[in-house]
Design a protein around this motif. Sequence first.
Motif, PDB file in Angstrom:
ATOM      1  N   PHE A  24       0.859  -1.144   0.000  1.00 32.29           N
ATOM      2  CA  PHE A  24       0.092   0.214   0.120  1.00 32.29           C
ATOM      3  C   PHE A  24       0.846   1.453  -0.196  1.00 32.29           C
ATOM      4  CE2 PHE A  24      -2.645  -3.160   1.802  1.00 32.29           C
ATOM      5  CZ  PHE A  24      -3.565  -3.121   1.268  1.00 32.29           C
ATOM      6  N   LYS A  25       1.884   1.318  -0.805  1.00 30.84           N
ATOM      7  CA  LYS A  25       2.660   2.491  -0.996  1.00 30.84           C
ATOM      8  C   LYS A  25       1.878   3.701  -1.612  1.00 30.84           C
ATOM      9  CE  LYS A  25       4.514   1.096  -5.455  1.00 30.84           C
ATOM     10  NZ  LYS A  25       5.869   0.778  -6.293  1.00 30.84           N
ATOM     11  N   ASN A  26       0.786   3.300  -2.351  1.00 25.75           N
ATOM     12  CA  ASN A  26      -0.006   4.361  -3.183  1.00 25.75           C
ATOM     13  C   ASN A  26      -0.985   4.930  -2.099  1.00 25.75           C
ATOM     14  OD1 ASN A  26      -1.418   5.829  -4.819  1.00 25.75           O
ATOM     15  ND2 ASN A  26      -1.869   4.241  -6.137  1.00 25.75           N
ATOM     16  N   LEU A  27      -0.742   6.289  -1.820  1.00 29.60           N
ATOM     17  CA  LEU A  27      -1.703   6.789  -0.978  1.00 29.60           C
ATOM     18  C   LEU A  27      -3.253   7.030  -1.438  1.00 29.60           C
ATOM     19  CD1 LEU A  27       0.594   9.699   0.226  1.00 29.60           C
ATOM     20  CD2 LEU A  27      -0.015   7.729   1.429  1.00 29.60           C
ATOM     21  N   LEU A  28      -3.435   6.910  -2.662  1.00 26.63           N
ATOM     22  CA  LEU A  28      -4.755   6.973  -3.437  1.00 26.63           C
ATOM     23  C   LEU A  28      -5.334   5.500  -3.737  1.00 26.63           C
ATOM     24  CD1 LEU A  28      -3.402   9.173  -6.565  1.00 26.63           C
ATOM     25  CD2 LEU A  28      -4.662   9.941  -4.327  1.00 26.63           C
ATOM     26  N   ILE A  29      -6.405   5.638  -3.379  1.00 26.69           N
ATOM     27  CA  ILE A  29      -7.356   4.289  -3.343  1.00 26.69           C
ATOM     28  C   ILE A  29      -7.907   4.322  -4.935  1.00 26.69           C
ATOM     29  CG2 ILE A  29      -9.349   3.065  -2.450  1.00 26.69           C
ATOM     30  CD1 ILE A  29      -8.916   4.506   0.074  1.00 26.69           C
ATOM     31  N   ASN A  30      -7.839   3.045  -5.338  1.00 25.28           N
ATOM     32  CA  ASN A  30      -8.540   2.761  -6.554  1.00 25.28           C
ATOM     33  C   ASN A  30      -7.723   3.457  -7.826  1.00 25.28           C
ATOM     34  OD1 ASN A  30     -10.446   1.353  -8.548  1.00 25.28           O
ATOM     35  ND2 ASN A  30     -11.940   3.117  -8.275  1.00 25.28           N
ATOM     36  N   GLY A  31      -6.551   3.414  -7.689  1.00 29.75           N
ATOM     37  CA  GLY A  31      -5.775   4.150  -8.709  1.00 29.75           C
ATOM     38  C   GLY A  31      -5.783   3.700  -9.819  1.00 29.75           C
ATOM     39  N   ASP A  32      -6.031   2.236 -10.197  1.00 25.98           N
ATOM     40  CA  ASP A  32      -6.346   1.856 -11.560  1.00 25.98           C
ATOM     41  C   ASP A  32      -7.742   1.824 -12.117  1.00 25.98           C
ATOM     42  OD1 ASP A  32      -7.419  -0.081  -9.911  1.00 25.98           O
ATOM     43  OD2 ASP A  32      -6.238  -1.699 -10.660  1.00 25.98           O
ATOM     44  N   MET A  33      -8.634   2.599 -11.230  1.00 28.93           N
ATOM     45  CA  MET A  33      -9.949   2.948 -11.775  1.00 28.93           C
ATOM     46  C   MET A  33     -10.934   1.705 -12.275  1.00 28.93           C
ATOM     47  SD  MET A  33      -9.221   6.356 -12.010  1.00 28.93           S
ATOM     48  CE  MET A  33      -8.102   7.364 -12.524  1.00 28.93           C
ATOM     49  N   THR A  34     -10.577   0.597 -11.233  1.00 29.48           N
ATOM     50  CA  THR A  34     -11.459  -0.593 -11.672  1.00 29.48           C
ATOM     51  C   THR A  34     -12.639  -0.819 -10.980  1.00 29.48           C
ATOM     52  OG1 THR A  34     -10.090  -1.839 -10.025  1.00 29.48           O
ATOM     53  CG2 THR A  34      -9.230  -2.137 -12.041  1.00 29.48           C
ATOM     54  N   VAL A  35     -12.709  -0.109  -9.769  1.00 33.63           N
ATOM     55  CA  VAL A  35     -13.927  -0.170  -8.981  1.00 33.63           C
ATOM     56  C   VAL A  35     -14.780   0.970  -9.254  1.00 33.63           C
ATOM     57  CG1 VAL A  35     -14.892  -0.201  -6.712  1.00 33.63           C
ATOM     58  CG2 VAL A  35     -12.761  -1.392  -6.964  1.00 33.63           C
ATOM     59  N   TYR A  36     -16.042   0.764  -9.844  1.00 34.87           N
ATOM     60  CA  TYR A  36     -17.215   1.841  -9.983  1.00 34.87           C
ATOM     61  C   TYR A  36     -18.488   1.162  -9.438  1.00 34.87           C
ATOM     62  CZ  TYR A  36     -17.354  -1.286 -14.042  1.00 34.87           C
ATOM     63  OH  TYR A  36     -17.391  -2.386 -14.821  1.00 34.87           O
TER      64      TYR A  36
END
Length: 374
Positions: A24-36
């Motif tokens: 979880f180094k990425n502070l942003l959630i859903n960075g790959d835009m897969t959950v909608y």
Amino acid sequence: MGTITRNFANSITATSTLDAGVNFKNLLINGDMTVYQPAVTKTSITADENQAGADRYNLRINARGTWAGTLANEPTFVPTNQGFKKALYVQTTTAETSISVAEIIRIGQKIEANLLPHLKYGTANAQPLTFSFWVRSSLTGTFVSELWHRDHPSDTGYNSQSFTINSADTWEKKTVTFQGDTVNGFNYDTGIGLECNIWLGAGTNWTSGGSTTGGVWSTDATKRAYGTSNDFINTLNANFYTTGWQLEIGETATDFEFVPQDITLKRCRRYFANFGQWQTMTFGSESNARYEWTVLDTPMRATPSVTYKDGAGTSGVVSYHSGAYGSGRNDGHTGTVSALWDFTTNGATKIKFNINSFTGYDGFVNSIQLDSEL
């Protein structure tokens, strides 16, 4: 025998298997835009939009004149051979004819302050952050990425870096770095700590002050979007695609961290949860009402707003069955649904749905949405 060391911060690559672990180094959630979870596409947007395209992202609109747009989750255009399946898509469907001084058109994500203590903001050891992302646009030109320190005094901490789209209709990876804020820390609560944005259009209130150099922080709002060309909002049918958002500690962008989608969904449900039909249990009867307790799989950030529809898809009303075992559906009932929260039982979030003031065998609602977005 020598000592073996491993750099965990850089050990997760785009080709890693899911059992290799995620840090979880990425502070942003859903960075790959897969959950909608909400609507995949919304059109004729003229006001702020938090729930379309991809979870956790928002389209901020302020002081617009004629601009209107479409926001969508796009499975067709994604960077080739990078592992991405979805992109966030914005299109200008009504061009702006006159940009007001206070106009704002931007997309972004708000980050909960509880997730940010390791940034060490407000100390001499405040960590730099690198924002990397993929973009594709029908227009070339200058755009602006921004970190907004929302726990800064009076909400006035801004750090902006411009980037250039060099080739139209071509996926390009961009990277910008923001220095840490050594003066102002976070409240470490369930409110907004940081906001990560890309500006698509801006009035002179946000562009007239010149640039912020070296990724430093400023309290001057006129520097926030300096350099934004505004071609996107001025051009009919202009389009902008983006995916692969990653905000990480350090001054170098590392490979995108792909988080398993089931984990991303649970993280998104802390802020927004979308369910199908919710039906009361026949044993839950009290004072001419039906109710049901359930435990959510993820405790939400705060008490949410609750929206729902009946069996016919009408908002704000419920249905019930006038006959046993689900027969004789009666829509459009004026009963109510309420959510009561209990954080004391084993730390779980519970929700109690009450469908009041009707006579029937069971009551139900459809398309329940629980919204506690930042």
